[in-house]
Design a protein around this motif. Structure first.
Motif, PDB file in Angstrom:
ATOM      1  N   SER A 130      33.318  79.010  49.345  1.00 43.38           N
ATOM      2  CA  SER A 130      32.698  78.408  48.042  1.00 43.38           C
ATOM      3  C   SER A 130      33.175  79.630  47.311  1.00 43.38           C
ATOM      4  N   ASN A 131      32.923  79.605  45.897  1.00 41.12           N
ATOM      5  CA  ASN A 131      33.120  80.785  45.024  1.00 41.12           C
ATOM      6  C   ASN A 131      31.899  81.941  45.121  1.00 41.12           C
ATOM      7  N   PHE A 132      30.834  81.350  45.774  1.00 41.58           N
ATOM      8  CA  PHE A 132      29.734  82.274  45.994  1.00 41.58           C
ATOM      9  C   PHE A 132      29.352  82.246  47.645  1.00 41.58           C
ATOM     10  N   PHE A 133      28.856  83.505  48.059  1.00 41.25           N
ATOM     11  CA  PHE A 133      28.385  83.566  49.506  1.00 41.25           C
ATOM     12  C   PHE A 133      27.277  83.594  49.941  1.00 41.25           C
ATOM     13  N   MET A 134      26.296  83.442  48.854  1.00 42.60           N
ATOM     14  CA  MET A 134      24.700  83.494  49.150  1.00 42.60           C
ATOM     15  C   MET A 134      24.005  82.877  48.042  1.00 42.60           C
ATOM     16  N   SER A 135      22.987  82.209  48.364  1.00 40.87           N
ATOM     17  CA  SER A 135      22.167  81.882  47.134  1.00 40.87           C
ATOM     18  C   SER A 135      20.641  81.826  47.609  1.00 40.87           C
ATOM     19  N   TYR A 136      19.916  81.565  46.524  1.00 42.03           N
ATOM     20  CA  TYR A 136      18.391  81.365  46.917  1.00 42.03           C
ATOM     21  C   TYR A 136      17.620  81.041  45.517  1.00 42.03           C
ATOM     22  N   GLY A 137      16.503  80.158  45.835  1.00 44.65           N
ATOM     23  CA  GLY A 137      15.864  79.652  44.813  1.00 44.65           C
ATOM     24  C   GLY A 137      15.403  80.325  43.767  1.00 44.65           C
ATOM     25  N   GLY A 138      15.346  80.236  42.535  1.00 44.12           N
ATOM     26  CA  GLY A 138      14.668  80.851  41.396  1.00 44.12           C
ATOM     27  C   GLY A 138      15.671  82.266  41.176  1.00 44.12           C
ATOM     28  N   GLY A 139      14.878  83.227  40.714  1.00 45.14           N
ATOM     29  CA  GLY A 139      15.804  84.423  40.731  1.00 45.14           C
ATOM     30  C   GLY A 139      16.309  84.578  39.442  1.00 45.14           C
ATOM     31  N   PRO A 140      16.922  85.841  39.035  1.00 42.88           N
ATOM     32  CA  PRO A 140      17.586  86.206  37.614  1.00 42.88           C
ATOM     33  C   PRO A 140      18.457  85.085  37.167  1.00 42.88           C
ATOM     34  N   ASP A 141      19.137  84.255  37.822  1.00 40.84           N
ATOM     35  CA  ASP A 141      20.301  83.617  37.165  1.00 40.84           C
ATOM     36  C   ASP A 141      19.594  81.945  36.915  1.00 40.84           C
ATOM     37  N   SER A 142      18.292  81.834  37.234  1.00 40.61           N
ATOM     38  CA  SER A 142      17.578  80.571  37.244  1.00 40.61           C
ATOM     39  C   SER A 142      17.091  80.610  35.651  1.00 40.61           C
ATOM     40  N   ILE A 143      16.859  79.398  35.244  1.00 41.24           N
ATOM     41  CA  ILE A 143      16.142  78.960  33.761  1.00 41.24           C
ATOM     42  C   ILE A 143      14.835  78.796  33.979  1.00 41.24           C
ATOM     43  N   LEU A 144      13.928  79.721  33.707  1.00 45.72           N
ATOM     44  CA  LEU A 144      12.468  79.557  33.885  1.00 45.72           C
ATOM     45  C   LEU A 144      12.096  79.250  35.289  1.00 45.72           C
ATOM     46  N   GLY A 145      12.927  79.717  36.202  1.00 45.22           N
ATOM     47  CA  GLY A 145      12.665  79.444  37.467  1.00 45.22           C
ATOM     48  C   GLY A 145      13.124  78.098  38.046  1.00 45.22           C
ATOM     49  N   ILE A 146      13.739  77.341  37.108  1.00 47.60           N
ATOM     50  CA  ILE A 146      14.622  76.026  37.784  1.00 47.60           C
ATOM     51  C   ILE A 146      15.973  76.540  37.998  1.00 47.60           C
ATOM     52  N   GLY A 147      16.387  76.134  39.240  1.00 50.46           N
ATOM     53  CA  GLY A 147      17.794  76.334  39.454  1.00 50.46           C
ATOM     54  C   GLY A 147      17.933  77.406  40.463  1.00 50.46           C
ATOM     55  N   PRO A 148      19.065  77.830  41.048  1.00 55.18           N
ATOM     56  CA  PRO A 148      19.296  78.861  41.981  1.00 55.18           C
ATOM     57  C   PRO A 148      19.703  80.126  41.469  1.00 55.18           C
ATOM     58  N   THR A 149      19.704  81.435  42.186  1.00 53.30           N
ATOM     59  CA  THR A 149      20.464  82.381  41.841  1.00 53.30           C
ATOM     60  C   THR A 149      21.511  82.442  42.993  1.00 53.30           C
ATOM     61  N   ARG A 150      23.122  82.617  42.599  1.00 53.38           N
ATOM     62  CA  ARG A 150      23.989  82.491  43.332  1.00 53.38           C
ATOM     63  C   ARG A 150      24.736  83.958  43.241  1.00 53.38           C
ATOM     64  N   ILE A 151      25.210  84.643  44.143  1.00 51.56           N
ATOM     65  CA  ILE A 151      25.835  85.805  44.568  1.00 51.56           C
ATOM     66  C   ILE A 151      27.332  85.534  44.637  1.00 51.56           C
ATOM     67  N   LYS A 152      28.143  85.618  43.674  1.00 54.76           N
ATOM     68  CA  LYS A 152      29.553  85.418  43.773  1.00 54.76           C
ATOM     69  C   LYS A 152      30.313  86.480  44.425  1.00 54.76           C
ATOM     70  N   TYR A 153      31.513  86.095  44.745  1.00 58.34           N
ATOM     71  CA  TYR A 153      32.451  87.316  45.288  1.00 58.34           C
ATOM     72  C   TYR A 153      33.001  87.886  43.820  1.00 58.34           C
ATOM     73  N   ALA A 154      33.777  89.123  44.084  1.00 58.13           N
ATOM     74  CA  ALA A 154      34.408  89.771  43.147  1.00 58.13           C
ATOM     75  C   ALA A 154      35.138  89.069  42.489  1.00 58.13           C
ATOM     76  N   THR A 155      35.379  89.349  41.176  1.00 60.30           N
ATOM     77  CA  THR A 155      36.250  88.756  40.060  1.00 60.30           C
ATOM     78  C   THR A 155      37.051  89.639  39.345  1.00 60.30           C
ATOM     79  N   LYS A 156      38.022  89.170  38.606  1.00 62.60           N
ATOM     80  CA  LYS A 156      38.807  90.025  37.473  1.00 62.60           C
ATOM     81  C   LYS A 156      37.703  90.130  36.636  1.00 62.60           C
ATOM     82  N   ASN A 157      38.404  90.918  35.537  1.00 61.51           N
ATOM     83  CA  ASN A 157      37.619  91.306  34.344  1.00 61.51           C
ATOM     84  C   ASN A 157      37.150  90.090  33.428  1.00 61.51           C
ATOM     85  N   ASP A 158      37.543  88.973  33.706  1.00 56.30           N
ATOM     86  CA  ASP A 158      37.354  87.540  32.880  1.00 56.30           C
ATOM     87  C   ASP A 158      35.852  87.194  33.627  1.00 56.30           C
TER      88      ASP A 158
END
Length: 665
Positions: A268-296
């Motif tokens: 996958s384009n991410f290797f680890m995830s957990y519920g909530g976290g900084p990437d969630s919207i008001l606690g809804i949805g997961p936070t996914r830690i992605k692999y390194a990417t280019k500047n885009d």
């Protein structure tokens, strides 16, 4: 009218409405200052009502003293029968009803500030705070307290998850920073009187009930990994290290064997995830830690692992392949990149390059530790007795052979493989007694490990100013040439056997600045000869200064045996010494500008147009200030280079392959 009365007769002005002067808008009367309740409506506020001094009930001083004595006496004799009415009843009602007011408005009753914050007045304030917070959180006529509880739990939900974010105290993993209850805030207000501290998050703010309290990171690691002896299964870093070669079934097994909130994922384009976290919207949805990417921020980095050979194999190794190919001992094997580069093409050599062979079985290579005679201070061996030194196979050996080689005499330095370093570095001091006794001139040679700190080669020219009458500016005439070299390096003993040989060589190097005397008593200076890679190759000259300094991070040898006696085989000296020498070379050629010959004029192509990339290297003269000579007859100035248009065309072809263009000349 009221303003005029305040200015003219303030003593008789009434702030409340008199019966004789009815006012339908008045909110105050002679016994109540009604403005206290303006704006609160039906919200049950104010939560704490404190009577003003003129409305508070106070005991008279005699009654207060009598009641206090009776109260204290009743504490020891009043409770005759538990559960029945004691003789404290009358005093409790009279004393405690008026005690808060006595404290609020009489600072003499506060008592000393001892063992609690704010003395007795602080206890009254704490009681007010506890009552106020309790009414705030559980006020049925206002949702403000309930919204505060919800907001704190929402903040916990969007916080980053850690290894500790599991269990009942974390809402079964739904609240990354722990569950918030008003008991922690109310309890904190209560224990602040004695400077106590409670946990803000968790069902049990006291931390006494382990399953209901938040955990520290160390507690979580111990519980999940060490206590169960399953650190390989439940360790997040170990799981991620295996992710590059784990199958989908192995990944699912890793996720099921741990109570950690993290879930790893492969392919996958991410290797680890957990519920909530900084990437969630008001606690809804997961936070996914992605692999390194280019500047885009979207395109994953392309590495050589993306390229395959003709049979579908990736042109690199994963962690599992690398672990299986490596040796289990300290000997460095053949460089694993060589076979990878052999499989690749020119366009796929971006990240891997060919390196020197360190195959220990090859005749002319051998691994890097053997080639440089440096085994490494951390190599395994019997080190139980430091007085004997490090032993290998029952034999005491030094770690660095170059450090242990003593001073020796000869016409030239030894070319033994035992003295090979990454680059050559040795210093020879001329033996004045051998000069003039035939054709043989001998030097005393010293070898040091080339741990260079700094190197500078300074060239200078002096021009003498000449002034003429009638001219304001100076004219200049060339006067002299000067060259100075500074070399800074570190010597470090990494085993007992190296310590004294190092200092013997340093002592001889420092003594070379002192004069030598002939048999007839004439004073003589000492010339030297230095080799440093191919920059200086057996360069004669003289050393004008030697500076020795001890670095701050160097330990000292204390020459103490295990039984406390003095060890005579070592001395009390530092293990490391910084050395800096200033060297003035004496050239074997006449110092002058390099004599060039056969400079090739730029040629023209068939169309008669000059081609700036078609030329040949000129012939260089003997003025080799920078030697570029390896001592084996390979002179860098004798290598002729020719750059042609064909080379540029090849570069253009390669760049076109990479979809890059070279601008026209």
């Amino acid at each position: 009218m009221g303003l005029y009365q305040i200015l003219t007769d303030p003593q008789n002005f009434k702030f409340y409405a008199e019966k004789s002067f009815p006012n339908v808008n008045a909110v105050s009367n002679a016994t109540s200052f009604g403005q206290k309740s303006i704006g609160f409506g039906d919200s049950n506020q104010p939560y704490i009502v404190i009577p003003s001094p003129d409305q508070a009930k106070f005991l008279k001083p005699i009654e207060y003293e009598k009641s206090t004595k009776q109260l204290v006496g009743g504490l020891f004799s009043g409770f005759d029968v538990i559960g029945e009415k004691s003789n404290l009843g009358p005093y409790l009602e009279s004393v405690f009803a008026s005690l808060p007011n006595q404290v609020r408005y009489n600072s003499k009753s506060w008592g000393p500030d001892f063992l609690n914050r704010g003395n007795l007045f602080g206890a009254i304030r704490v009681a007010d705070d506890v009552a106020r917070l309790t009414k705030y959180f559980f006020n049925k006529r206002s949702i403000s307290g309930y919204l505060f509880i919800a907001k704190q739990n929402l903040l916990s939900r969007i916080a980053p998850a850690t290894e500790a974010s599991t269990g009942v105290a974390y809402g079964l993993g739904n609240f990354n920073a722990g569950v918030y209850t008003p008991a922690s805030t109310i309890g904190q207000a209560a224990v602040s009187l004695i400077e106590g501290h409670l946990l803000k998050q968790g069902i049990d703010p006291t931390g006494t009930v382990q399953n209901l309290s938040i955990k520290t990171y160390q507690q979580a690691i111990y519980k999940n990994q060490l206590e169960k002896s399953e650190f390989e299964k439940n360790n997040r870093l170990i799981k991620l290290s295996k992710l590059s070669y784990s199958t989908d079934s192995e990944v699912n097994e890793l996720n099921s064997l741990t109570s950690s909130p993290y879930k790893v994922k492969s392919n996958s384009n991410f290797f680890m995830s957990y519920g909530g976290g900084p990437d969630s919207i008001l606690g809804i949805g997961p936070t996914r830690i992605k692999y390194a990417t280019k500047n885009d921020g979207e395109t994953a980095l392309t590495t050589i692992s993306s390229f395959k050979d003709v049979i579908g194999n990736y042109l690199t190794w994963d962690r599992k392949e690398f672990a299986q190919s490596g040796s289990q001992n300290s000997i460095i094997t053949e460089d694993f990149r060589k076979q990878l580069v052999d499989k690749s093409t020119e366009s796929q050599q971006t990240f891997l390059s060919i390196s020197p062979s360190y195959n220990p079985d090859a005749a002319n290579t051998g691994n890097i530790e053997k080639r440089t005679n440096f085994r490494g201070a951390g190599e395994r061996g019997n080190r139980k007795n430091y007085r004997e030194g490090k032993t290998v196979s029952g034999r005491v050996v030094p770690v660095d052979i170059i450090n242990t080689v003593p001073i020796y005499q000869g016409e030239s330095p030894s070319n033994s493989d035992l003295l090979k370093d990454m680059i050559d570095f040795h210093i020879g001091i001329y033996d004045n007694d051998s000069i003039g006794l035939g054709n043989t001139v001998k030097l005393n040679w010293m070898h040091f490990r080339v741990l260079l700190d700094d190197y500078s080669d300074s060239y200078g020219a002096d021009w003498k100013a000449i002034s003429y009458m009638g001219r304001a500016e100076n004219f200049y005439k060339y006067d002299s040439f000067k060259r100075d070299i500074s070399i800074g390096f570190t010597v470090a003993a990494q085993s007992k056997q190296e310590l004294l040989p190092i200092y013997k060589k340093l002592n001889y190097l420092a003594s070379s600045l002192a004069p030598s005397y002939s048999t007839n008593g004439f004073i003589r200076g000492n010339l030297s000869q230095i080799t440093l890679g191919d920059w200086l190759r057996e360069q004669p000259g003289f050393i004008s200064s030697v500076d020795l300094s001890i670095p701050d991070d160097s330990p000292w040898e204390i020459n103490v045996n295990p039984d406390g006696t003095v060890d005579p085989t070592v001395k009390q000296v530092p293990h490391m010494v910084n050395v800096k020498i200033k060297f003035t070379p004496i050239h074997r050629f006449r110092p002058e500008i390099n004599k060039l010959s056969n400079q090739q004029i730029i040629t023209t192509n068939n169309e008669g147009v000059q081609d700036p990339l078609s030329f040949t290297d000129p012939t260089y003269g003997p003025q080799r200030f920078i030697a570029l000579n390896d001592g084996n007859g390979n002179d860098g100035y004798s290598i002729s280079e020719q750059i042609t248009r064909e080379q540029e065309n090849l570069s253009v072809a390669r760049s076109d392959t990479n979809q890059n263009t070279i601008p026209p000349r």
